[in-house]
Structures are given as structure tokens and as C-alpha cells.
Design an enzyme around this catalytic site. Structure first.
Site, PDB file in Angstrom:
ATOM      1  N   ASP A 200      35.156  40.265  37.919  1.00  0.00           N
ATOM      2  CA  ASP A 200      36.014  41.386  38.275  1.00  0.00           C
ATOM      3  C   ASP A 200      35.312  42.256  39.329  1.00  0.00           C
ATOM      4  O   ASP A 200      34.104  42.466  39.260  1.00  0.00           O
ATOM      5  CB  ASP A 200      36.264  42.209  36.996  1.00  0.00           C
ATOM      6  CG  ASP A 200      37.306  43.290  37.165  1.00  0.00           C
ATOM      7  OD1 ASP A 200      38.455  42.948  37.460  1.00  0.00           O
ATOM      8  OD2 ASP A 200      36.970  44.486  36.992  1.00  0.00           O
ATOM      9  N   GLU A 259      36.851  38.135  42.231  1.00  0.00           N
ATOM     10  CA  GLU A 259      37.891  38.975  42.820  1.00  0.00           C
ATOM     11  C   GLU A 259      37.234  39.677  44.000  1.00  0.00           C
ATOM     12  O   GLU A 259      36.382  40.542  43.806  1.00  0.00           O
ATOM     13  CB  GLU A 259      38.387  40.001  41.798  1.00  0.00           C
ATOM     14  CG  GLU A 259      39.454  40.909  42.377  1.00  0.00           C
ATOM     15  CD  GLU A 259      39.655  42.201  41.577  1.00  0.00           C
ATOM     16  OE1 GLU A 259      40.790  42.647  41.501  1.00  0.00           O
ATOM     17  OE2 GLU A 259      38.670  42.759  41.057  1.00  0.00           O
TER      18      GLU A 259
HETATM   19  C1  NOJ Z   1      40.559  44.347  38.747  1.00  0.00           C
HETATM   20  C2  NOJ Z   1      41.379  43.940  37.568  1.00  0.00           C
HETATM   21  O1  NOJ Z   1      42.125  42.798  37.912  1.00  0.00           O
HETATM   22  C3  NOJ Z   1      42.235  45.135  37.226  1.00  0.00           C
HETATM   23  O2  NOJ Z   1      43.219  44.823  36.283  1.00  0.00           O
HETATM   24  C4  NOJ Z   1      41.332  46.238  36.735  1.00  0.00           C
HETATM   25  O3  NOJ Z   1      42.100  47.400  36.510  1.00  0.00           O
HETATM   26  C5  NOJ Z   1      40.265  46.567  37.772  1.00  0.00           C
HETATM   27  N1  NOJ Z   1      39.654  45.389  38.341  1.00  0.00           N
HETATM   28  C6  NOJ Z   1      39.161  47.389  37.159  1.00  0.00           C
HETATM   29  O4  NOJ Z   1      38.391  46.608  36.279  1.00  0.00           O
END
Ligand code: NOJ
Length: 509
Positions: A200, A259
Site C-alpha cells: 500500500d 500501489e
Molecule cells: C491506498 C488504499 O488502497 C486505500 O484504500 C487507503 O485508504 C490508502 N492507501 C491509505 O492506506
């Protein structure tokens, strides 16, 4: 030719947003036993792996992306035994499992943060986070300032940094214990047998030196302004990705998918260098309108940015509106599914996408996403595309739960249940099943590159280089002739004379 151990290079991965997938105990929230009970469905669908959204102990301010212990399971979702059971059942169904790690921040209930708040300014406990006497001007991604004050009644009060909700304090990645702890977490899940990890906010694991003011007005999506964003994509993140890779290299066949949201493709490419992430989400296609020229450009950009790394294709996740809503119709969403699944690389589906679910217009009183509250309602938040899945039946709950679902499920979801769609050869679920079966069985789904054919205005057609597979998409408002070849699958009916209608895609070979 890729090594067979590199299963992740071509896999279709299904994102299970656990709290919305299947509830086994009637509390209205999906759980691990619920996922276990639906593995047969996922095998039938034809995906290769599951990505589980975070199931760690968490107060749930950002629905699990605020982790208070990264090496355990929250009782809301089950136990570590349930996790192990899910893993071994998944194996029996031929499915791999990826867990979602959240290294950028912890929960404010994590023992480290609690200790930091109880300790004095300048203490070692506070040094694992970013505490300052004065905040800078950074904004939280969810809206509002990225700083919250602690001990406000004391002369020594400080502010801590949270790029997301106040319940998600950012870790200080320059601190050796923060790095060691991530290594420990990676080994913990790899030793249990997971096949990979999603990282993440992979672009956030270093902040600009000295936390200088932000010279732009940042927001949720990719930033386009000229000034660099001091919160994200700092060169220091790459050290962390090399550390992650160093651990995973001891576990053959395991991978990390990040991500990565950054300002330009050259910087994006650095994240998938051979000693960093195996894969990264590019999000170009995800942000693309339903317009052939734009889609073609996004595909070319994504492939060029990935270089020798496999491209990751996705049109849906828990942070963006469902494709059936975003593109304006389920027909368009179905067409885009065929485009995505024809491309070289790996594809990530989001639960409910295969049912063609539209977003739900929720009353404000039902909204739970912190983005709604922290933006003062300016952002509606992401709940509308996190509503639980309708499995079967006509009664509310639709097989998701025997209780009250954590977000209200509309009666229109009763017409989209998985059970009904399995019986209907023209359903969106049947389309996904056929597409995934062809992708797995048909010899034309190989090759790392695409070549473009000339196509009428508003249309595109590409071939997988070195194979016979052609994918054609019509985003115009006129029917068009198909390219030559035998039709393998179409996202909707062709016209009586065999043309490709608007909002439709076809696979030919
Ligand atoms: C990306 C995640 O996909 C999202 O759902 C989350 O709110 C943020 N990162 C913070 O962790």
C-alpha cells in the site's frame, strides 16, 4: 520465455475486499470464513489468485488500512487459524493468495504510536513517526491538514504527520526499527505460505528531507503541477523497495505488487527495476475515459513504462467507482473487461466487477469512509463501490449476510446475484468466465507486446505480437466492421450483418 515460478507475470488476480465479500457469522461484515466458503465460486470464475484487503487488528477508521498489529488477524475477520485454513483451502482450489501490507503508516492504536504519545517530545518512541513542534502546510490525501496535535494543553505539545486520516500516523522510514519491523512482517506472512504481498502507498515510504512546505495544492489523484510533491515519490523509497525485494528473494515464487502513484512514467519505471517491486499498478488505464484514442495511448504508455516488467492491468479497485458506473454503462464495462484481459501482462479484478455491479447512491448517514468526513462532505468517499456482494436470493442480505450488511444493499442488487448470473449465459459473470477460460486455454494469449491495426474513428484494434489474437473495441456511436479472423468472444451481440456495435469489444483469432 518467463520462468514458470513467475506465475505472477500473467496471472489474473481477484481482489477480495474482505468486509464486503461474504459474512459467515451474521454480524454484517465479511470475514475469512466467508471467503473460505466462496472459494469454489472463485475457482469456477477462473482466476489464479486472491488479493485479500487488510485483515489485521485495526480500529477500522480506514477499514483496515489503519493497522494496529501487522502480524495478526482482527477478531472481526477471524483468527490466524482461519487465515491458515483459508490458505490451505485456496491451494486445494488451485488459487494463490496475496496479502495487503500497509507500511506507510500504522493505526494510532499501534503499540508504537501509543508509546510515542505517552513519551516526551524528542524521545526515541516519537522518532519512529514524524513529530514536530510546528506543522508544515501539507494536506492529507483525504482532505484537511496532514497534522494533528497531541498534548495540546502542554507547553511542549507537538504535531504528528498523517498523510491519510488522523488515525493513520505516518512512519519515519529513516528509522532502522521501522525497516526491521517490515522485514519481520514480510517473513511472518511468507513463512505462513502466502504467494505475494501488495504494498500500500508504495510511493510514500520516504518524505522530502526536512519536511519542507508543499508548493502545490495536492489532492487525491496523480498530481500534475510542476512543483514536486514533497510527500510522495522521494528517491529514498527505492531503498525500502530493495529491502522488500531482498526478503522476498529468499522465498522463491513470491512477489510484491506496489500501489505506485507518481507524477511521470520515467519515475514510475524506477519502482519495477529488477531489484525492486516485481509489479506495480500504473493506473493509466484506470483513469482513462471510454474513448479509443485515450485508451490506446494509456496502453502504450503503460507498456513502455513497465519495460521488461509485466504490465498490471486493472479497471477497478476499492478506491474508484465501479466500471459499470464510471464508464456510463455495463455494456462499456464489459467491453473494457475484454480489452484488459487481452493485454499482455497480469490483470487485477475487483470483487463485484465480474457481476457488473453499479455504484450505490448511499444516504450520507450510511457513509463510513473517512474521506467523506475529513473533506467536510466535499468528497462522497468510496463507500458506494464497497457495498457487499449479492450472492443469491431475493431477500435483503442476498446471501452475503444473515444480519444487517455494514453498508445497505439496494434492492436492485437482487437482480445481479452471482447465483442468477451463473445460470444466464449472457450475464456479465458468464462473460468473465468465458474470457478467463479462453485466456487460460487458447494458445494465442502469449507474447509481451501489442501491435496496432488501423481502425475506424473511435475504435481500436490490437494484436498480441507473434500470435493471432486480435482485440477490437468500438467506443464510437456507429457500428463498424470487424477486423478479419474468427470471432472467439464478444462483450455484447454483434449486429445482424456481423458488425461490431457501439460500446462493444470482440476477440478474434
Ligand atoms: C491506498 C488504499 O488502497 C486505500 O484504500 C487507503 O485508504 C490508502 N492507501 C491509505 O492506506
Amino acid at each position: 520465455m518467463r520462468d514458470e515460478g513467475e506465475w505472477w507475470a500473467t496471472a489474473v488476480v481477484y481482489q477480495v475486499y474482505v468486509r464486503s465479500f461474504a459474512d459467515s457469522d451474521g454480524d454484517g461484515v465479511g470475514d475469512l470464513a466467508g471467503v473460505r466458503s466462496r472459494l469454489g465460486y472463485l475457482e469456477l470464475l477462473g482466476v489464479d489468485a486472491l488479493w485479500l484487503s487488510p485483515v489485521y487488528p485495526s480500529p477500522g477508521v480506514d477499514h483496515g488500512y489503519d493497522v494496529s498489529d501487522p502480524r495478526d488477524v482482527d477478531p472481526l475477520f477471524g483468527t490466524l487459524d482461519d487465515f491458515d485454513g483459508l490458505l490451505s483451502d485456496a491451494r486445494r482450489h488451485g488459487l494463490r493468495v496475496i496479502v495487503d501490507l500497509v507500511p506507510n503508516h500504522t493505526s494510532d492504536q499501534h503499540e508504537w504510536f501509543r508509546a510515542a504519545v505517552s513519551a516526551a517530545p524528542g524521545s526515541p518512541e516519537r522518532s519512529r513517526y514524524h513529530f514536530r513542534r510546528e506543522p508544515n502546510n501539507w494536506q492529507s490525501v483525504f482532505g484537511g491538514p496532514a497534522w494533528t496535535r497531541v498534548d495540546s494543553d502542554s507547553a511542549h505539545s507537538e504535531w504528528y504527520l498523517h498523510l491519510f486520516a488522523p488515525g493513520q500516523p505516518d512512519l519515519n522510514w529513516a528509522h532502522p526499527e521501522v525497516r526491521e519491523d517490515l522485514e519481520k512482517t514480510l517473513r511472518f506472512w511468507c513463512d505462513r505460505g502466502v504467494d505475494g504481498v501488495r504494498i500500500d502507498v508504495a510511493h510514500g515510504l520516504a518524505k522530502a528531507e526536512g519536511l519542507p512546505d508543499d508548493r502545490r495544492q495536492p489532492g487525491w489523484t496523480v498530481v500534475e503541477e510542476d512543483a514536486p510533491d514533497p510527500r510522495f515519490d522521494q528517491d529514498g523509497v527505492h531503498e525500502v523497495h530493495r529491502l522488500i525485494r531482498g526478503v522476498l528473494d529468499h522465498y522463491p515464487g513470491r512477489m510484491a505488487v506496489g500501489e505506485v502513484i507518481v507524477r511521470d512514467d520515467a519515475r514510475w519505471s524506477a519502482y519495477v527495476r529488477p531489484d525492486e517491486l516485481h509489479l506495480a499498478f500504473h493506473f493509466g488505464l484506470l483513469n482513462c475515459a471510454f474513448a479509443a484514442d485515450e485508451i490506446r495511448e494509456c496502453i502504450d504508455r503503460t507498456l513502455a513504462a513497465a519495460g521488461p516488467a509485466p504490465a498490471v492491468w486493472t479497471i477497478a479497485n476499492h478506491d474508484v467507482p465501479h466500471p459499470a458506473t464510471r464508464y456510463g454503462s455495463v455494456e462499456r464495462a464489459r467491453a473494457m473487461a475484454l480489452v484488459t484481459l487481452a493485454l499482455p501482462g497480469t490483470a487485477y479484478l475487483y470483487n463485484g466487477e465480474e457481476l457488473g455491479l453499479p455504484d450505490v447512491d448511499l444516504p450520507d448517514s450510511a457513509r463510513q469512509d473517512p474521506a467523506f468526513r475529513l473533506s467536510g462532505g466535499a468528497e462522497l468517499g468510496r463507500d458506494g463501490y464497497r457495498v457487499p456482494l449479492p450472492w443469491e436470493g431475493e431477500a435483503p442480505g442476498y446471501g452475503f449476510t444473515t444480519g444487517t450488511p455494514w453498508l445497505p444493499m439496494p434492492s436492485s442488487y437482487g437482480e445481479l446475484t452471482a447465483a442468477d448470473q451463473l445460470e444466464d449465459p449472457s450475464s456479465t459473470l458468464s462473460l468473465y468466465r468465458q474470457a478467463l477460460d479462453l485466456r487460460k486455454q487458447h494458445p494465442a494469449f502469449t507474447g509481451d507486446q501489442v501491435e496496432w491495426f488501423g481502425a475506424p474513428e473511435g475504435c481500436l484494434a490490437f494484436r498480441r505480437v507473434g500470435t493471432t489474437l486480435v482485440c477490437a473495441l468500438n467506443t464510437s456511436d456507429r457500428q463498424v466492421p470487424l477486423p478479419p479472423g474468427d470471432v472467439l468472444l464478444t462483450s455484447g451481440d454483434l449486429t445482424d450483418c456481423g458488425d461490431l456495435p457501439p460500446n462493444t469489444a470482440a476477440w478474434l483469432a
